[in-house]
Motif scaffolding. Structure first.
Motif, PDB file in Angstrom:
ATOM      1  N   ARG A  70       0.820  -1.205   0.000  1.00  0.00           N
ATOM      2  CA  ARG A  70       0.000   0.000   0.000  1.00  0.00           C
ATOM      3  C   ARG A  70       0.857   1.258   0.000  1.00  0.00           C
ATOM      4  O   ARG A  70       0.442   2.297  -0.522  1.00  0.00           O
ATOM      5  CB  ARG A  70      -0.935  -0.006   1.211  1.00  0.00           C
ATOM      6  N   TRP A  71       2.047   1.180   0.600  1.00  0.00           N
ATOM      7  CA  TRP A  71       2.959   2.333   0.614  1.00  0.00           C
ATOM      8  C   TRP A  71       3.308   2.729  -0.823  1.00  0.00           C
ATOM      9  O   TRP A  71       3.260   3.908  -1.194  1.00  0.00           O
ATOM     10  CB  TRP A  71       4.211   1.981   1.401  1.00  0.00           C
ATOM     11  N   VAL A  72       3.640   1.736  -1.620  1.00  0.00           N
ATOM     12  CA  VAL A  72       3.998   1.967  -3.014  1.00  0.00           C
ATOM     13  C   VAL A  72       2.797   2.478  -3.802  1.00  0.00           C
ATOM     14  O   VAL A  72       2.898   3.435  -4.580  1.00  0.00           O
ATOM     15  CB  VAL A  72       4.548   0.671  -3.636  1.00  0.00           C
ATOM     16  N   LEU A  73       1.643   1.865  -3.606  1.00  0.00           N
ATOM     17  CA  LEU A  73       0.454   2.247  -4.357  1.00  0.00           C
ATOM     18  C   LEU A  73       0.031   3.677  -4.071  1.00  0.00           C
ATOM     19  O   LEU A  73      -0.320   4.441  -4.979  1.00  0.00           O
ATOM     20  CB  LEU A  73      -0.694   1.285  -4.045  1.00  0.00           C
ATOM     21  N   HIS A  74       0.056   4.064  -2.807  1.00  0.00           N
ATOM     22  CA  HIS A  74      -0.306   5.437  -2.441  1.00  0.00           C
ATOM     23  C   HIS A  74       0.591   6.440  -3.147  1.00  0.00           C
ATOM     24  O   HIS A  74       0.120   7.440  -3.710  1.00  0.00           O
ATOM     25  CB  HIS A  74      -0.199   5.629  -0.929  1.00  0.00           C
ATOM     26  N   ARG A  75       1.887   6.194  -3.111  1.00  0.00           N
ATOM     27  CA  ARG A  75       2.824   7.155  -3.685  1.00  0.00           C
ATOM     28  C   ARG A  75       2.722   7.193  -5.212  1.00  0.00           C
ATOM     29  O   ARG A  75       2.815   8.262  -5.831  1.00  0.00           O
ATOM     30  CB  ARG A  75       4.242   6.822  -3.226  1.00  0.00           C
ATOM     31  N   LEU A  76       2.533   6.046  -5.840  1.00  0.00           N
ATOM     32  CA  LEU A  76       2.372   6.031  -7.282  1.00  0.00           C
ATOM     33  C   LEU A  76       1.119   6.791  -7.712  1.00  0.00           C
ATOM     34  O   LEU A  76       1.143   7.566  -8.674  1.00  0.00           O
ATOM     35  CB  LEU A  76       2.314   4.598  -7.788  1.00  0.00           C
ATOM     36  N   ALA A  77       0.013   6.556  -7.012  1.00  0.00           N
ATOM     37  CA  ALA A  77      -1.240   7.224  -7.366  1.00  0.00           C
ATOM     38  C   ALA A  77      -1.136   8.731  -7.173  1.00  0.00           C
ATOM     39  O   ALA A  77      -1.729   9.512  -7.930  1.00  0.00           O
ATOM     40  CB  ALA A  77      -2.385   6.663  -6.531  1.00  0.00           C
ATOM     41  N   THR A  78      -0.380   9.164  -6.165  1.00  0.00           N
ATOM     42  CA  THR A  78      -0.198  10.591  -5.912  1.00  0.00           C
ATOM     43  C   THR A  78       0.728  11.219  -6.939  1.00  0.00           C
ATOM     44  O   THR A  78       0.463  12.307  -7.462  1.00  0.00           O
ATOM     45  CB  THR A  78       0.378  10.809  -4.501  1.00  0.00           C
ATOM     46  N   GLY A  90       2.311  -1.284  -9.837  1.00  0.00           N
ATOM     47  CA  GLY A  90       2.907  -0.290 -10.707  1.00  0.00           C
ATOM     48  C   GLY A  90       1.919   0.792 -11.075  1.00  0.00           C
ATOM     49  O   GLY A  90       0.783   0.836 -10.583  1.00  0.00           O
ATOM     50  N   ALA A  91       2.375   1.682 -11.952  1.00  0.00           N
ATOM     51  CA  ALA A  91       1.528   2.764 -12.473  1.00  0.00           C
ATOM     52  C   ALA A  91       1.828   2.869 -13.962  1.00  0.00           C
ATOM     53  O   ALA A  91       2.839   3.463 -14.356  1.00  0.00           O
ATOM     54  CB  ALA A  91       1.807   4.076 -11.766  1.00  0.00           C
ATOM     55  N   THR A  92       0.979   2.270 -14.788  1.00  0.00           N
ATOM     56  CA  THR A  92       1.261   2.217 -16.216  1.00  0.00           C
ATOM     57  C   THR A  92       0.615   3.391 -16.948  1.00  0.00           C
ATOM     58  O   THR A  92      -0.547   3.719 -16.706  1.00  0.00           O
ATOM     59  CB  THR A  92       0.787   0.895 -16.841  1.00  0.00           C
ATOM     60  N   GLU A 142      12.543   5.469 -12.402  1.00  0.00           N
ATOM     61  CA  GLU A 142      12.371   6.483 -11.358  1.00  0.00           C
ATOM     62  C   GLU A 142      11.019   6.408 -10.638  1.00  0.00           C
ATOM     63  O   GLU A 142      10.966   6.578  -9.416  1.00  0.00           O
ATOM     64  CB  GLU A 142      12.576   7.873 -11.962  1.00  0.00           C
ATOM     65  N   PRO A 143       9.902   6.158 -11.327  1.00  0.00           N
ATOM     66  CA  PRO A 143       8.630   6.088 -10.595  1.00  0.00           C
ATOM     67  C   PRO A 143       8.639   5.073  -9.461  1.00  0.00           C
ATOM     68  O   PRO A 143       8.191   5.370  -8.346  1.00  0.00           O
ATOM     69  CB  PRO A 143       7.619   5.708 -11.680  1.00  0.00           C
ATOM     70  N   MET A 144       9.150   3.868  -9.709  1.00  0.00           N
ATOM     71  CA  MET A 144       9.167   2.854  -8.650  1.00  0.00           C
ATOM     72  C   MET A 144      10.202   3.177  -7.586  1.00  0.00           C
ATOM     73  O   MET A 144       9.977   2.933  -6.396  1.00  0.00           O
ATOM     74  CB  MET A 144       9.435   1.474  -9.256  1.00  0.00           C
ATOM     75  N   ARG A 145      11.341   3.729  -7.979  1.00  0.00           N
ATOM     76  CA  ARG A 145      12.358   4.080  -6.984  1.00  0.00           C
ATOM     77  C   ARG A 145      11.829   5.161  -6.041  1.00  0.00           C
ATOM     78  O   ARG A 145      12.028   5.090  -4.823  1.00  0.00           O
ATOM     79  CB  ARG A 145      13.637   4.548  -7.684  1.00  0.00           C
ATOM     80  N   HIS A 146      11.161   6.140  -6.613  1.00  0.00           N
ATOM     81  CA  HIS A 146      10.603   7.196  -5.751  1.00  0.00           C
ATOM     82  C   HIS A 146       9.468   6.654  -4.888  1.00  0.00           C
ATOM     83  O   HIS A 146       9.324   7.056  -3.733  1.00  0.00           O
ATOM     84  CB  HIS A 146      10.094   8.350  -6.603  1.00  0.00           C
ATOM     85  N   ALA A 147       8.688   5.730  -5.425  1.00  0.00           N
ATOM     86  CA  ALA A 147       7.592   5.148  -4.637  1.00  0.00           C
ATOM     87  C   ALA A 147       8.096   4.376  -3.439  1.00  0.00           C
ATOM     88  O   ALA A 147       7.384   4.232  -2.444  1.00  0.00           O
ATOM     89  CB  ALA A 147       6.737   4.243  -5.516  1.00  0.00           C
ATOM     90  N   LEU A 148       9.335   3.889  -3.496  1.00  0.00           N
ATOM     91  CA  LEU A 148       9.925   3.161  -2.368  1.00  0.00           C
ATOM     92  C   LEU A 148      10.603   4.091  -1.371  1.00  0.00           C
ATOM     93  O   LEU A 148      11.054   3.636  -0.316  1.00  0.00           O
ATOM     94  CB  LEU A 148      10.956   2.147  -2.882  1.00  0.00           C
ATOM     95  N   GLY A 149      10.697   5.371  -1.696  1.00  0.00           N
ATOM     96  CA  GLY A 149      11.381   6.310  -0.821  1.00  0.00           C
ATOM     97  C   GLY A 149      10.555   6.723   0.371  1.00  0.00           C
ATOM     98  O   GLY A 149       9.355   6.426   0.469  1.00  0.00           O
TER      99      GLY A 149
END
Length: 429
Positions: free
Chosen positions: A204-212, A227-229, A420-427
Motif C-alpha cells: 500500500r505504501w507503493v500504491l499510495h505514492r504512485l497514485a499521488t 505499478g503505475a502504467t 524512477e517512478p518505482m524508486r521514488h515510490a519506495l522512498g
C-alpha cells in the motif's frame, strides 16, 4: 482458494458465484480509494481517483503457457453463465469483477493469475458502489472505513538484476547491429533491478505514492505485481474499443521551458517517430479483425508525465463481433510492438536471448473484466514484482525501444528515467 485444472483439464472457478452491488454515497469513501485496502493487501486499478479497489479472495485461478489467456477467459465465461447477480448500479465495474495479470512470455513460469475478490469498491465520477461476492450464498456486508496507514520500507538498496549497466549497453549495441543488418526493424529491450528494503514492504505504501505522483496513469496491484502504467492496452465498453500506444520517450529536466523545447524535439525526432510508427501499425493490425471500423490519428501527441515525455496515439474502434471479451482483445494485442518489437516473433526471440532474465508478468496485460466481458487492460509497465517469499525483496523493470538510430548510453539513461517512478515510490521523503 487457489484453483487449477479440473479432472478433464479445463480451468474452473467455483460455482455458483453470488454477487450483489449496491450504491454508496461517494462522500462515504476516502479521497484515495486505496485507503480502504487492508494491511494484507488486495487489488487495485485506479486513475485520477476513480477506479476499483478490492480485497478478500473468493478464488484465484492460475493458468500457464500459450493458452493462459484463453483458459482464464473461458473459466470466467463459464462462471458468469452460472452466477447469481443482483446489480443495482449497472455501470462498468459493477457486478462481479475479476482482476488478472499475465506473463509476457508463453514459457514463463509466472503464467497468469485471475483473482475473484470478495469485496470490490468502485468510483466513477459522481457514482460509487460496493460489491460483495461469495460462493453459494450472499456475502455479509463489508466495511468502508479507512484502514491503518502503511509504514514506510526504510532504507532501500539496489543492485543489478540479470544484466549490469555495462552488459545492458552491450545488449543494446548487439540489438542495433541486428537491426542494421536487416534482421528486424525494432526490438524492445528490458532490464531489471533488484531492490531490498530495510523493513517488510507494505504494498500500500507503493500504491499510495504512485497514485499521488502519477495520477494520469493507471495504478494497479494484481497478484504481487504493482505499478503505475501510462499505457492502456485496451478498454472495451459497450462496444467501443480504445487503446493507447506509447513509444518514443525523452526524460524531463524539471525546467518547464526546457521540457517544452524537448517536447518539440520529440515530436520531430525521426528515431522516435519511427519507433512510434511501428508500435501503432502493430496494434492496429491486431485490433482490426475484431472491429467493424477503426480510427487512427495521423500524428501522435506528446504525453507529459512527471518523469518523462512520450509520443502517444489513441486508437479507437467499434467492436464488430458481439461477445468478444476485453480479455480476448488483450490476448490478441499482446505482445505489441511497444513492448516486444517488429516483426514481433523475431523481436521476442532476440530479446529472450539478450535480456538474460525472465520478465515474469512485467510488460504483460494487467487489469480487470466484468461479468459482461467488458473491462480495462493496461500493459504492466513502470512496475515491480514483489517476492512472495521475502517481504524485503522486489524486482523493478524498465524497457526501451531499440531501432537503428539507438545509442546505448542514451537508452540506458532512458531506462533509468523509467525506473524512477518505482524508486521514488519506495522512498521515505
Amino acid at each position: 482458494m487457489t484453483l487449477g485444472p479440473s479432472p478433464d483439464g479445463a480451468q474452473t472457478l467455483p460455482a455458483p458465484l453470488v454477487a450483489r452491488t449496491v450504491r454508496v454515497d461517494p462522500e462515504d469513501l476516502p479521497a484515495d480509494l486505496m485507503d480502504l485496502l487492508p494491511p494484507e493487501g488486495g487489488n487495485a486499478w485506479v486513475r485520477r481517483g476513480d477506479g476499483l479497489v478490492a480485497w478478500g479472495e473468493v478464488a484465484a485461478l492460475r493458468t500457464e503457457g500459450e493458452d493462459r489467456f484463453a483458459d482464464a477467459d473461458a473459466a470466467w465465461r463459464t462462471a458468469m453463465a452460472h452466477a447469481v447477480v443482483r446489480d443495482e448500479v449497472r455501470l462498468p465495474g459493477t457486478g462481479p469483477v475479476a482482476f488478472a495479470s499475465f506473463a509476457f512470455a508463453d514459457d514463463s513460469p509466472a503464467g497468469g493469475i485471475l483473482v475473484v475478490p470478495r469485496v470490490v469498491v468502485g468510483r466513477r465520477g459522481e457514482d460509487a458502489w460496493l460489491t460483495t461476492v461469495d460462493v453459494g450464498a450472499m456475502a455479509p456486508a463489508a466495511r468502508l472505513e479507512p484502514t491503518e496507514p502503511p509504514l514506510g520500507p526504510g532504507d532501500v538498496t539496489y543492485r543489478p538484476g540479470g544484466l549490469s549497466p555495462d552488459a545492458w549497453r552491450s545488449a543494446v549495441a548487439e540489438a542495433v547491429a541486428a537491426i542494421r543488418a536487416g534482421r528486424l526493424d525494432k526490438v524492445v529491450l528490458a532490464r531489471d533491478v533488484e531492490a531490498r528494503t530495510a523493513h517488510p514492504l507494505d504494498p500500500r505504501w507503493v500504491l499510495h505514492r504512485l497514485a499521488t505522483d502519477y495520477p494520469g496513469c493507471w495504478t494497479f496491484s494484481v497478484g504481487g505485481l504493482v505499478g503505475a502504467t501510462p499505457e492502456l492496452l485496451v478498454r472495451s465498453e459497450k462496444g467501443l474499443v480504445t487503446s493507447r500506444v506509447l513509444a518514443g520517450t525523452i526524460r524531463r529536466t524539471g525546467d518547464d521551458d526546457a521540457d517544452l523545447a524537448h517536447a518539440g524535439v520529440l515530436a520531430h525526432s525521426s528515431k522516435d517517430l519511427e519507433e512510434h510508427e511501428y508500435a501503432v501499425a502493430s496494434l492496429t493490425r491486431a485490433l482490426e479483425p475484431f472491429c467493424s471500423s477503426t480510427n487512427v490519428p495521423e500524428t501522435p501527441f506528446v504525453l507529459h508525465l512527471p518523469n518523462v515525455l512520450h509520443l502517444a496515439t489513441d486508437v479507437t474502434g467499434v467492436l464488430g463481433e458481439e461477445g468478444t471479451s476485453s480479455l480476448a482483445l488483450a490476448a490478441a494485442l499482446h505482445p505489441t510492438a511497444a513492448v516486444a518489437g517488429t516483426p514481433t516473433a523475431d523481436a521476442v526471440t532476440l530479446l529472450a536471448r539478450l535480456e538474460r532474465m525472465d520478465r515474469g508478468r512485467y510488460a504483460g496485460p494487467v487489469g480487470w473484466l466484468g461479468a459482461d466481458g467488458d473491462g480495462e487492460w493496461g500493459i504492466g509497465l513502470r512496475s515491480a514484482e514483489l517476492d512472495a517469499d521475502d517481504q524485503h525483496r522486489l524486482r523493478l523493470f524498465a524497457g526501451c525501444g531499440i531501432v537503428a538510430a539507438s545509442v546505448p548510453d542514451s537508452e540506458l539513461a532512458e531506462s533509468e528515467a523509467k525506473l524512477e517512478p518505482m524508486r521514488h515510490a519506495l522512498g521515505e521523503d
